[in-house]
Scaffold this active site. Structure first.
Site, PDB file in Angstrom:
ATOM      1  N   LYS A  39      14.519  32.613  -4.954  1.00  0.00           N
ATOM      2  CA  LYS A  39      13.344  31.877  -5.117  1.00  0.00           C
ATOM      3  C   LYS A  39      12.871  32.084  -6.487  1.00  0.00           C
ATOM      4  O   LYS A  39      12.834  32.921  -7.012  1.00  0.00           O
ATOM      5  CB  LYS A  39      12.270  32.394  -4.022  1.00  0.00           C
ATOM      6  CG  LYS A  39      12.637  32.007  -2.593  1.00  0.00           C
ATOM      7  CD  LYS A  39      12.022  32.697  -1.725  1.00  0.00           C
ATOM      8  CE  LYS A  39      10.428  32.062  -1.466  1.00  0.00           C
ATOM      9  NZ  LYS A  39       9.691  32.390  -0.585  1.00  0.00           N
TER      10      LYS A  39
HETATM   11  O1  G3P Z   1       7.099  32.024   1.641  1.00  0.00           O
HETATM   12  C1  G3P Z   1       6.095  31.405   0.998  1.00  0.00           C
HETATM   13  C2  G3P Z   1       5.122  31.085   2.025  1.00  0.00           C
HETATM   14  O2  G3P Z   1       5.566  30.673   3.227  1.00  0.00           O
HETATM   15  C3  G3P Z   1       3.680  31.365   1.907  1.00  0.00           C
HETATM   16  O3  G3P Z   1       2.692  31.599   2.864  1.00  0.00           O
HETATM   17  O4  G3P Z   1       0.977  32.126   4.136  1.00  0.00           O
HETATM   18  O5  G3P Z   1       1.009  33.136   1.963  1.00  0.00           O
HETATM   19  O6  G3P Z   1       0.479  30.527   2.122  1.00  0.00           O
HETATM   20  P1  G3P Z   1       1.221  31.897   2.944  1.00  0.00           P
END
Ligand code: G3P
Length: 227
Positions: A86
Protein backbone atom coordinates in the site's frame (compact mmCIF):
# COMPACT_ATOMS: atom_id res chain seq x y z
CA UNK A 1 -17.16 -8.02 -5.23
CA UNK A 2 -14.26 -9.43 -3.22
CA UNK A 3 -14.48 -8.92 0.54
CA UNK A 4 -11.29 -8.33 2.49
CA UNK A 5 -10.92 -7.96 6.25
CA UNK A 6 -9.55 -4.59 7.43
CA UNK A 7 -7.83 -5.52 10.69
CA UNK A 8 -4.66 -6.97 12.19
CA UNK A 9 -6.44 -8.54 15.17
CA UNK A 10 -5.46 -12.22 15.15
CA UNK A 11 -8.65 -13.50 16.76
CA UNK A 12 -10.80 -11.66 14.22
CA UNK A 13 -8.63 -12.86 11.33
CA UNK A 14 -8.84 -16.50 12.52
CA UNK A 15 -12.62 -16.25 12.95
CA UNK A 16 -13.43 -14.52 9.67
CA UNK A 17 -10.92 -16.59 7.68
CA UNK A 18 -12.76 -19.70 8.93
CA UNK A 19 -16.40 -18.66 8.61
CA UNK A 20 -16.59 -15.85 6.04
CA UNK A 21 -15.58 -15.86 2.37
CA UNK A 22 -12.79 -13.30 2.76
CA UNK A 23 -10.12 -12.90 0.08
CA UNK A 24 -7.46 -11.56 2.41
CA UNK A 25 -6.49 -8.96 4.99
CA UNK A 26 -5.60 -5.27 4.73
CA UNK A 27 -3.57 -3.36 7.27
CA UNK A 28 -2.27 0.16 7.60
CA UNK A 29 0.05 1.85 10.14
CA UNK A 30 -2.88 2.80 12.39
CA UNK A 31 -4.29 -0.72 12.36
CA UNK A 32 -0.84 -2.18 13.15
CA UNK A 33 -0.25 0.37 15.92
CA UNK A 34 -3.27 -1.13 17.78
CA UNK A 35 -1.48 -4.48 17.98
CA UNK A 36 1.99 -3.22 18.99
CA UNK A 37 4.83 -5.60 19.97
CA UNK A 38 6.91 -7.46 17.38
CA UNK A 39 4.94 -6.31 14.35
CA UNK A 40 7.00 -8.29 11.81
CA UNK A 41 6.26 -11.50 13.73
CA UNK A 42 2.61 -10.41 13.94
CA UNK A 43 2.41 -9.91 10.15
CA UNK A 44 4.05 -13.33 9.63
CA UNK A 45 1.35 -14.86 11.86
CA UNK A 46 -1.36 -13.17 9.76
CA UNK A 47 0.22 -14.68 6.64
CA UNK A 48 0.28 -18.13 8.30
CA UNK A 49 -3.41 -17.85 9.27
CA UNK A 50 -4.67 -16.78 5.82
CA UNK A 51 -2.23 -18.96 3.87
CA UNK A 52 -0.03 -17.95 0.96
CA UNK A 53 -2.84 -17.67 -1.63
CA UNK A 54 -4.88 -14.92 0.02
CA UNK A 55 -4.10 -11.22 -0.27
CA UNK A 56 -2.18 -9.43 2.45
CA UNK A 57 -1.95 -5.63 2.09
CA UNK A 58 0.84 -3.87 3.98
CA UNK A 59 1.52 -0.14 3.82
CA UNK A 60 4.96 1.40 3.37
CA UNK A 61 6.27 3.64 6.13
CA UNK A 62 9.06 5.29 4.13
CA UNK A 63 8.33 8.62 2.44
CA UNK A 64 11.24 9.08 0.00
CA UNK A 65 11.18 7.48 -3.47
CA UNK A 66 14.24 5.19 -3.19
CA UNK A 67 13.30 4.10 0.32
CA UNK A 68 9.65 3.43 -0.61
CA UNK A 69 10.80 1.22 -3.50
CA UNK A 70 13.27 -0.77 -1.41
CA UNK A 71 10.83 -1.07 1.49
CA UNK A 72 8.14 -2.35 -0.91
CA UNK A 73 10.56 -4.97 -2.27
CA UNK A 74 11.48 -6.03 1.26
CA UNK A 75 7.77 -6.34 2.20
CA UNK A 76 7.03 -8.65 -0.74
CA UNK A 77 10.19 -10.68 -0.05
CA UNK A 78 9.15 -11.15 3.58
CA UNK A 79 5.43 -11.88 3.12
CA UNK A 80 5.14 -13.60 -0.25
CA UNK A 81 3.85 -13.05 -3.75
CA UNK A 82 0.24 -12.34 -2.79
CA UNK A 83 1.33 -9.34 -0.79
CA UNK A 84 0.11 -5.96 -2.00
CA UNK A 85 2.17 -2.93 -1.05
CA UNK A 86 0.00 0.00 0.00
CA UNK A 87 1.34 3.37 -1.04
CA UNK A 88 -0.49 6.65 -0.38
CA UNK A 89 -1.69 8.74 -3.35
CA UNK A 90 1.05 11.38 -3.48
CA UNK A 91 3.45 12.44 -6.22
CA UNK A 92 6.31 10.39 -4.78
CA UNK A 93 3.85 7.54 -4.19
CA UNK A 94 2.81 7.52 -7.85
CA UNK A 95 6.43 7.54 -8.98
CA UNK A 96 7.18 4.55 -6.75
CA UNK A 97 3.98 2.82 -7.93
CA UNK A 98 5.07 3.11 -11.57
CA UNK A 99 8.56 1.75 -10.79
CA UNK A 100 7.22 -1.14 -8.69
CA UNK A 101 4.50 -2.05 -11.21
CA UNK A 102 7.23 -2.38 -13.87
CA UNK A 103 9.03 -4.85 -11.58
CA UNK A 104 5.82 -6.87 -11.18
CA UNK A 105 5.10 -5.75 -7.61
CA UNK A 106 1.39 -5.25 -6.91
CA UNK A 107 0.60 -1.83 -5.48
CA UNK A 108 -2.57 -0.67 -3.73
CA UNK A 109 -2.66 3.10 -4.00
CA UNK A 110 -4.34 4.12 -0.76
CA UNK A 111 -5.89 7.18 0.91
CA UNK A 112 -7.68 8.01 -2.36
CA UNK A 113 -10.27 10.76 -2.05
CA UNK A 114 -11.00 11.63 -5.69
CA UNK A 115 -11.46 10.10 -9.12
CA UNK A 116 -8.60 12.29 -10.33
CA UNK A 117 -6.19 10.59 -7.91
CA UNK A 118 -7.54 7.19 -8.99
CA UNK A 119 -6.99 8.05 -12.67
CA UNK A 120 -3.34 8.90 -12.01
CA UNK A 121 -2.86 5.78 -9.86
CA UNK A 122 -4.37 3.55 -12.57
CA UNK A 123 -2.18 5.17 -15.22
CA UNK A 124 0.88 4.54 -13.02
CA UNK A 125 -0.01 0.83 -12.96
CA UNK A 126 -1.69 0.37 -9.56
CA UNK A 127 -3.27 -3.04 -9.01
CA UNK A 128 -5.87 -1.48 -6.68
CA UNK A 129 -7.00 2.02 -5.83
CA UNK A 130 -8.50 2.43 -2.35
CA UNK A 131 -11.06 5.25 -2.00
CA UNK A 132 -11.99 6.06 1.63
CA UNK A 133 -15.78 6.03 1.62
CA UNK A 134 -16.81 7.08 5.14
CA UNK A 135 -13.94 9.57 5.50
CA UNK A 136 -15.39 11.24 2.36
CA UNK A 137 -18.92 11.13 3.82
CA UNK A 138 -17.56 12.67 7.04
CA UNK A 139 -16.44 15.77 5.14
CA UNK A 140 -19.83 16.12 3.40
CA UNK A 141 -18.57 14.51 0.19
CA UNK A 142 -20.34 11.72 -1.70
CA UNK A 143 -18.19 8.66 -0.90
CA UNK A 144 -20.29 6.22 -2.93
CA UNK A 145 -20.45 8.73 -5.79
CA UNK A 146 -16.64 8.94 -5.85
CA UNK A 147 -16.44 5.12 -6.07
CA UNK A 148 -18.96 5.13 -8.95
CA UNK A 149 -17.01 7.87 -10.72
CA UNK A 150 -13.72 5.98 -10.31
CA UNK A 151 -15.33 2.85 -11.77
CA UNK A 152 -16.51 4.91 -14.77
CA UNK A 153 -12.98 6.26 -15.25
CA UNK A 154 -11.52 2.73 -15.10
CA UNK A 155 -14.15 1.43 -17.55
CA UNK A 156 -13.22 4.16 -20.04
CA UNK A 157 -9.53 3.25 -20.16
CA UNK A 158 -7.35 0.22 -20.72
CA UNK A 159 -6.43 -0.30 -17.06
CA UNK A 160 -5.87 -3.44 -15.00
CA UNK A 161 -6.67 -1.44 -11.86
CA UNK A 162 -9.51 -2.57 -9.56
CA UNK A 163 -11.26 -0.52 -6.87
CA UNK A 164 -10.64 -1.68 -3.31
CA UNK A 165 -13.18 0.49 -1.49
CA UNK A 166 -12.18 1.18 2.13
CA UNK A 167 -13.16 3.06 5.28
CA UNK A 168 -16.69 1.89 6.05
CA UNK A 169 -18.85 2.78 9.00
CA UNK A 170 -22.04 1.00 7.87
CA UNK A 171 -23.04 -2.21 6.11
CA UNK A 172 -25.18 -0.11 3.75
CA UNK A 173 -22.05 1.66 2.47
CA UNK A 174 -20.52 -1.73 1.63
CA UNK A 175 -23.62 -2.75 -0.30
CA UNK A 176 -23.67 0.59 -2.11
CA UNK A 177 -20.05 0.29 -3.33
CA UNK A 178 -20.88 -3.22 -4.61
CA UNK A 179 -23.82 -1.71 -6.53
CA UNK A 180 -21.51 1.06 -7.82
CA UNK A 181 -19.31 -1.65 -9.41
CA UNK A 182 -16.39 -1.79 -6.98
CA UNK A 183 -14.28 -4.91 -7.52
CA UNK A 184 -13.36 -5.26 -3.85
CA UNK A 185 -14.07 -3.77 -0.44
CA UNK A 186 -12.06 -3.97 2.74
CA UNK A 187 -14.29 -4.03 5.78
CA UNK A 188 -13.82 -4.09 9.56
CA UNK A 189 -14.89 -7.16 11.53
CA UNK A 190 -17.74 -5.18 13.08
CA UNK A 191 -19.21 -3.97 9.77
CA UNK A 192 -18.70 -7.37 8.09
CA UNK A 193 -20.79 -9.02 10.83
CA UNK A 194 -23.53 -6.43 10.31
CA UNK A 195 -23.78 -7.51 6.65
CA UNK A 196 -24.92 -10.95 7.81
CA UNK A 197 -26.98 -10.33 10.91
CA UNK A 198 -30.74 -9.80 10.57
CA UNK A 199 -33.34 -10.15 13.30
CA UNK A 200 -35.84 -11.58 10.80
CA UNK A 201 -33.36 -14.40 10.03
CA UNK A 202 -33.17 -15.17 13.77
CA UNK A 203 -36.99 -15.11 14.06
CA UNK A 204 -37.37 -17.38 11.02
CA UNK A 205 -34.86 -19.90 12.40
CA UNK A 206 -36.65 -19.94 15.78
CA UNK A 207 -39.97 -20.57 13.96
CA UNK A 208 -38.54 -23.49 11.95
CA UNK A 209 -37.12 -25.06 15.13
CA UNK A 210 -40.41 -24.69 17.06
CA UNK A 211 -42.53 -26.16 14.22
CA UNK A 212 -40.12 -29.08 13.77
CA UNK A 213 -40.11 -29.86 17.49
CA UNK A 214 -43.93 -29.77 17.63
CA UNK A 215 -44.15 -32.32 14.81
CA UNK A 216 -41.07 -34.54 15.40
CA UNK A 217 -39.97 -33.94 18.98
CA UNK A 218 -36.25 -33.89 19.69
CA UNK A 219 -35.29 -36.01 16.66
CA UNK A 220 -33.09 -34.39 14.06
CA UNK A 221 -33.51 -35.16 10.37
CA UNK A 222 -30.15 -36.97 10.32
CA UNK A 223 -31.38 -39.27 13.11
CA UNK A 224 -34.60 -40.01 11.17
CA UNK A 225 -32.59 -40.70 8.00
CA UNK A 226 -30.65 -43.41 9.85
CA UNK A 227 -34.04 -45.15 10.39
O1 G3P B 1 -7.55 0.47 5.47
C1 G3P B 1 -7.75 1.83 5.43
C2 G3P B 1 -9.15 2.30 5.65
O2 G3P B 1 -10.03 1.23 5.67
C3 G3P B 1 -9.30 3.24 6.79
O3 G3P B 1 -10.51 3.09 7.44
O4 G3P B 1 -12.07 3.37 9.31
O5 G3P B 1 -9.76 4.33 9.48
O6 G3P B 1 -11.43 5.35 7.95
P1 G3P B 1 -10.95 4.09 8.62
Amino acid sequence: MKLILDTANLDDIKYFNTYYPISGVTTNPTILSREGGDIVKHLRTIREIIGEDKELHIQVTETEYDKIVSEAEAIVKAFGKNTFVKIPATDVGLRATAALAKKGIKVTVTAVFSAGQALLAATAGAAYVAPYVSRLENICEDGIGVVAEIQQVLDCGDYDTVILAASFKTAREVLDVALAGSGAATVSADVLKKLLSHTSTDTSIAGFAADWKKAFGDHTLSELLKG
